[in-house]
Design an enzyme around this catalytic site. Structure first.
Site, mmCIF file in Angstrom:
data_model
loop_
_atom_site.group_PDB
_atom_site.id
_atom_site.type_symbol
_atom_site.label_atom_id
_atom_site.label_comp_id
_atom_site.label_asym_id
_atom_site.label_seq_id
_atom_site.Cartn_x
_atom_site.Cartn_y
_atom_site.Cartn_z
ATOM 1 N N GLU A 6 12.682 -17.934 -24.363
ATOM 2 C CA GLU A 6 12.825 -18.355 -22.500
ATOM 3 C C GLU A 6 13.554 -18.767 -21.882
ATOM 4 O O GLU A 6 13.912 -18.735 -20.474
ATOM 5 C CB GLU A 6 11.159 -18.071 -21.985
ATOM 6 C CG GLU A 6 10.201 -17.458 -22.775
ATOM 7 C CD GLU A 6 9.186 -17.091 -21.909
ATOM 8 O OE1 GLU A 6 8.261 -17.152 -21.758
ATOM 9 O OE2 GLU A 6 7.987 -18.635 -23.469
ATOM 10 N N CYS B 180 10.493 -8.815 -26.385
ATOM 11 C CA CYS B 180 8.893 -8.521 -25.512
ATOM 12 C C CYS B 180 9.223 -8.612 -23.834
ATOM 13 O O CYS B 180 8.461 -8.237 -23.229
ATOM 14 C CB CYS B 180 8.053 -9.270 -26.546
ATOM 15 S SG CYS B 180 8.626 -10.933 -26.427
ATOM 16 N N ASP C 287 11.433 -14.545 -18.067
ATOM 17 C CA ASP C 287 11.677 -15.703 -17.685
ATOM 18 C C ASP C 287 12.759 -15.661 -18.092
ATOM 19 O O ASP C 287 13.714 -17.268 -17.362
ATOM 20 C CB ASP C 287 10.821 -16.720 -18.689
ATOM 21 C CG ASP C 287 9.591 -16.422 -17.626
ATOM 22 O OD1 ASP C 287 9.497 -16.947 -16.450
ATOM 23 O OD2 ASP C 287 8.852 -16.692 -18.245
ATOM 24 N N HIS D 297 0.975 -1.007 0.071
ATOM 25 C CA HIS D 297 0.010 -0.087 0.004
ATOM 26 C C HIS D 297 0.789 1.471 -0.387
ATOM 27 O O HIS D 297 0.454 1.880 -0.707
ATOM 28 C CB HIS D 297 -1.040 -0.213 1.261
ATOM 29 C CG HIS D 297 -2.315 -0.766 0.970
ATOM 30 N ND1 HIS D 297 -3.318 -1.455 2.185
ATOM 31 C CD2 HIS D 297 -2.971 -0.350 -0.314
ATOM 32 C CE1 HIS D 297 -4.265 -1.678 1.605
ATOM 33 N NE2 HIS D 297 -4.112 -1.465 0.325
#
Length: 970
Positions: A833, A904, A857, A577
């Site tokens: 990946e 990406c 990844d 928070h």
């Protein structure tokens, strides 16, 4: 606990189907200020995982753990549908109890509702109700049960007769604050009633605070009127709450097993009073699910119990509740079992032991959810060992943390160390300590109310209001009250209660919920400060960067944004928070940077980079000047980037690098184009599958993919095939439990286990990309066709074998589907990946059409660091030279065979990494849609020769820190 009032209920709602009903529920929560618009997707995603239908025409929609970032305040809204809705699981629904919860408060709603599920008339009454008050009364009725647990028992007491045993039982209830002195006096005035089989009963309703039952037994053989004494029940009666306990005592007597209570231990007594017979086989199983025994795991438990073919009962081992049928979903949910609590199963007859073994195994495996082992020594409060002295941070060297709120700040540090609270551990007057604590909580609530008024709405006010609810949490107060009754001071008892709750929160598998422990400690320190009369030091009256251990949301809300230039914490995460509020207030923030940041001296200069997630203490003149220049140019660059967003992405020398957008929802493709995206470089198609309760059929998928292709208007679409497994399970695709799912069945290796699913998706993509005329429709005869470039990308490919298996399906589909009805501009590639795919890029490049590097990844697999790890995530940096070398190998292999390479992952939008990636030869960068203009602008700031120099410099370094340092000072 969530409660209902008439204001929370909307009558006479209408919807065409269950999806529209969910949308209405989401809009209602949003209008009430409880959630943001993104919570709608969470409601649909939860429904895709498992139906939230509860029973008797009631459904309880609530978001996924991932969607809780959209919850502004805890609350509930009920929508009544008099005409009913056909739910997707075949049931008819008249009431949606829609929950916005920031932790697992929905379990309380579940438990409150179970009492109405046994009433077959509820469905009709919900449909016919014309008053919100009637519905609130119907759904909110809480079942009050008398207390019976190991603490209320008084076993082996040195008594001389049944009267002394009755008084011993009454005294035990008095010690637990269940009764006042009037109850003890009433028991002393009367004579216990003989029940038979050696049992007596003393009861009164005078001075009862909490209805409860005690059993007192003697440490010696006793007789009353020549009858052996087994024990005396002492019952604090109130209303009907004690009726169930009386019925269970009567059942024990009718079974003739009352004599077994003589000399028995607490576990045996509770077992017999729960309905377990002496001949029953029993088994304890600990609940490991992070959010307890909520609807989905409870349903799994019931299914396992039903499959055994014999009667099985279950209860909470820690309490004295009645054992309920393990085959009843409502009864099992009604237990309200939390993580760490033990379930006591019992069964009799042939096959009982095997049945209990099956249930024990199912609970241990998580009942369909991924679970962590329960370590009692870790999940309970344990004293900390003395920490070794911290080494100060070196000057002019970047120190990593977690990027929590974007922006750049240069200012002196103000180190706000956690105040020291000195207080005694013990106190002599429990009543006085209880009053002190209650007064401190009252003062803390008043402080929060004042802060809410100052905040004037928004996320700050919502979170602070949630803190008010925390302060009024009866469970926290009860936990502290138990400590006070044991002789602890108000301060010690309160902080023990806070730390125990915070530790339990931190152990949750859900990272978002675990980070909410900071809220608990923030609330706890507020009350502790009142008790100890400790006030925080005043901040300086000049601009500064606040440095602290783990700032609470209320502390963030108090910050003077005209002076606070940045926020740096030793602990915390990007979804805490405090981080959310820092972003809302526009304060750059780096969190989770480690305890060494607390060694900084007040007034020492800092550069804080909220985008890169790092700080530089005592920067050199050169580094400071560079940071100042960046600060000045940020606003100018952002405005210029937006104006130039539709231009082709090129370097300063004209070298072409395509900039595309990453998407998780096909509906956002138009927005990406409006922000200047030159295509979609990554469409995460798994979100389409996760948004449906059942596997989406061919027509559904074609429609979804075509929506994106229409919006792209001839720009290329790179669609990643279904990538689930690991952290993204599908409810309708059962997967075996794996010790390490991230190294197990996921991505293409999982899809190939269900080739029919993969084939349907590939067919849908090919058909959606069929050429269209200018209107977007399939072209008529003689009309010029407009191609829809389609790039299909396979995730988690480790070698050529997996690619060939998928390629065979694509080739067959191309032969089956008429050319006019399928894509004509098609490429099939792989997502790099797994390190093995980069190392084998040369063999892959012979057959694939393109590569796209998923740096998120690839980084975590290469460095063996979970990118969400609370302590190590800052080290999972895609600019690590090992990761860069894998990208270099991939590009070299691809370009040698005329293939293109994209990136990406998050690294593609990292301003420092962009020239390095271009220098390595990357042809396309795919980033979040909002980053597209800025990445295009970044490309215009350097030429190809400079990019190659930066790539060579990065590859020559030994660590990611060295890479970033070398590139920054260049």
């Amino acid at each position: 606990m969530l409660t209902l009032s008439p204001d929370d209920i909307l009558l006479d709602c209408h919807a065409d189907d269950w999806r529209a009903a969910l949308d209405s529920a989401a809009e209602t929560l949003q209008r009430s200020g409880l959630v943001t618009a993104g919570y709608r997707d969470g409601l649909h995603a939860r429904e895709a995982q498992s139906s939230t239908y509860l029973g008797n025409a009631i459904a309880i929609p609530h978001g996924t753990p991932e969607s809780r970032e959209h919850v502004r305040a805890t609350g509930v809204r009920v929508l009544q549908f008099p005409r009913g809705i056909d739910w997707h699981d075949g049931h008819r629904v008249h009431a949606l109890v829609t929950i916005a919860a920031q932790s697992d408060e929905h379990l309380d709603i579940l438990r409150q509702l179970t009492h109405v599920l046994d009433d077959d008339s509820v469905a009709g009454r919900l449909a016919q109700a014309t008053s919100a008050g009637v519905i609130a009364s119907l759904l909110s009725k809480a079942v009050v049960e008398a207390r019976l647990d190991a603490d209320t028992l008084c076993l082996g007491f040195p008594a001389r007769d049944v009267r002394e045993l009755a008084l011993a039982g009454a005294a035990r209830l008095r010690q637990l604050d269940c009764v006042a002195g009037g109850f003890v006096a009433a028991v002393a005035e009367g004579a216990p009633l003989r029940l038979g089989q050696g049992l007596w009963l003393a009861t009164s309703d005078r001075g009862v605070e909490t209805p409860a039952l005690s059993l007192a037994t003697s440490d010696r053989a006793l007789a009353e009127n020549d009858e052996p004494v087994t024990g005396v029940f002492c019952l604090a009666a109130r209303g009907d709450a004690h009726r169930g306990l009386l019925e269970r005592i009567l059942a024990l007597l009718e079974s003739g097993q009352a004599g077994e209570l003589k000399g028995a231990d607490a576990a045996t007594v509770l077992g017999r009073l729960s309905g377990e017979s002496a001949s029953a086989h029993t088994r304890l199983a600990r609940v490991l699910n992070a959010h307890g025994l909520h609807a989905r795991p409870a349903k799994q438990l019931v299914q396992v119990a039903r499959a055994q073919g014999i009667a099985i009962r279950v209860r909470l081992a820690e309490g004295g509740g009645e054992a309920v049928p393990a085959t009843s979903l409502t009864k099992v949910i009604g237990l309200g079992a939390r993580r760490g609590q033990q379930l006591a199963f019992s069964a009799e007859g042939e096959g009982a032991e095997a049945a209990l073994e099956a249930l024990d195994r199912a609970v241990a495996e998580g009942l369909g959810e991924q679970v962590l082992p329960f370590d009692e020594s870790r999940e309970r409060l344990a004293p900390r060992e003395a920490a070794a002295p911290l080494t100060p941070l070196p000057a002019d060297l970047p120190h990593p943390g977690v990027a929590a709120s974007p922006g750049l700040a240069i200012a002196p540090a103000f180190v706000l160390r956690t105040p020291r609270f000195d207080y005694p551990d013990r106190a002599a007057d429990p009543a006085a300590e209880r009053r002190r604590l209650e007064q401190a909580i009252h003062e803390g609530t008043a402080q929060l109310e004042a802060l809410v008024q100052q905040a004037r709405g928004g996320e700050v006010a919502q979170i602070l209001s949630m803190h008010e609810e925390m302060l009024n949490d009866p469970e926290l107060l009860e936990a502290a009250g138990e400590g006070i009754r044991d002789g602890r001071s108000a301060e010690a008892a309160w902080w023990d209660a806070i730390e125990t709750a915070a530790h339990a929160q931190e152990m949750l598998a859900d990272r978002l919920l675990a980070e909410r422990a900071a809220d608990l400690r923030d609330v706890g320190r507020r009350v502790l400060g009142v008790l100890c009369r400790v006030e925080l030091p005043a901040p300086p009256d000049h601009p500064y960067i606040l440095v602290t251990d783990d700032i609470g949301p209320s502390d963030v809300a108090r910050l003077d944004t005209t002076r606070v230039r940045g926020l740096l914490t030793a602990r915390g995460g990007a979804t805490a928070h405090s981080a959310i509020l820092a972003r809302a207030l526009g304060i750059p923030a780096v969190v989770g940077a480690g305890e060494r940041v607390l060694t900084l001296e007040n007034g020492s200069e800092l550069i804080l980079d909220g985008e890169r997630g790092r700080v530089v203490p005592a920067p050199s003149a050169e580094r400071r000047a560079a940071a100042e220049q960046r600060l000045v140019e940020r606003e100018r660059r952002a405005a210029e980037a937006w104006e130039a967003r539709f231009g082709e992405a090129r370097t300063r020398c004209g070298h072409r690098v395509e900039v595309a957008a990453n998407l998780g929802n096909t509906a956002h493709a138009a927005d990406a184009v409006a922000r200047g995206a030159e295509g979609i470089g990554l469409l995460r198609t798994e979100f389409l599958f996760m948004a449906h309760a059942h596997e989406p059929d061919l027509d559904t998928q074609v429609g979804e993919y075509r929506e994106a292709l229409d919006a792209l208007d001839g720009r290329p679409l790179v669609a990643r095939t279904l990538d689930v497994g690991g952290d993204k399970p599908l409810p309708y695709w059962p997967m075996p439990k794996e010790d390490n799912p991230f190294l197990g069945l996921r991505g293409i290796r999982l899809a190939l286990t269900r080739p029919e699913v993969l084939e349907t998706q590939l067919r849908a993509l090919l058909m959606a990309a069929a050429p269209a005329d200018e209107s977007g429709k399939a072209p008529a005869a003689g009309v010029t066709e407009k191609a829809r470039p389609l790039r299909i990308m396979l995730p988690m490919v480790k070698d050529i074998g997996e690619f060939r298996a998928a390629r065979a399906i694509v080739d067959r589909l191309l032969a089956e589907i008429p050319e006019a009805e399928r894509a004509t501009d098609l490429q099939l590639g792989v997502m790099v990946e797994v390190p093995s795919s980069a190392l084998l890029a040369a063999s892959l490049a012979d057959e694939v059409d393109f590569f796209s590097v998923g740096t998120n990844d690839l980084t975590q697999y290469t460095l063996a660091i979970d990118r969400d790890h609370p302590e190590l995530s800052a080290q999972a940096d895609g600019l690590h030279p090992a990761v860069l070398r894998l990208i270099e190998m991939t590009v070299a292999a691809a370009h040698a065979r005329g293939k293109w390479v994209g990136v990406c992952g998050e690294l593609a939008s990292d301003a420092t990494a962009v020239p390095v990636l271009v220098g390595l030869g990357v042809d396309e960068l795919s980033v979040s849609a909002r980053q597209v203009p800025l990445v295009k602008a970044r490309l215009r700031e350097f030429d190809l020769a400079e990019a190659r120099d930066q790539a060579a410099l990065a590859l020559a370094q030994a660590t990611s820190e060295a890479v970033r340092d070398a590139l920054e000072v260049r």
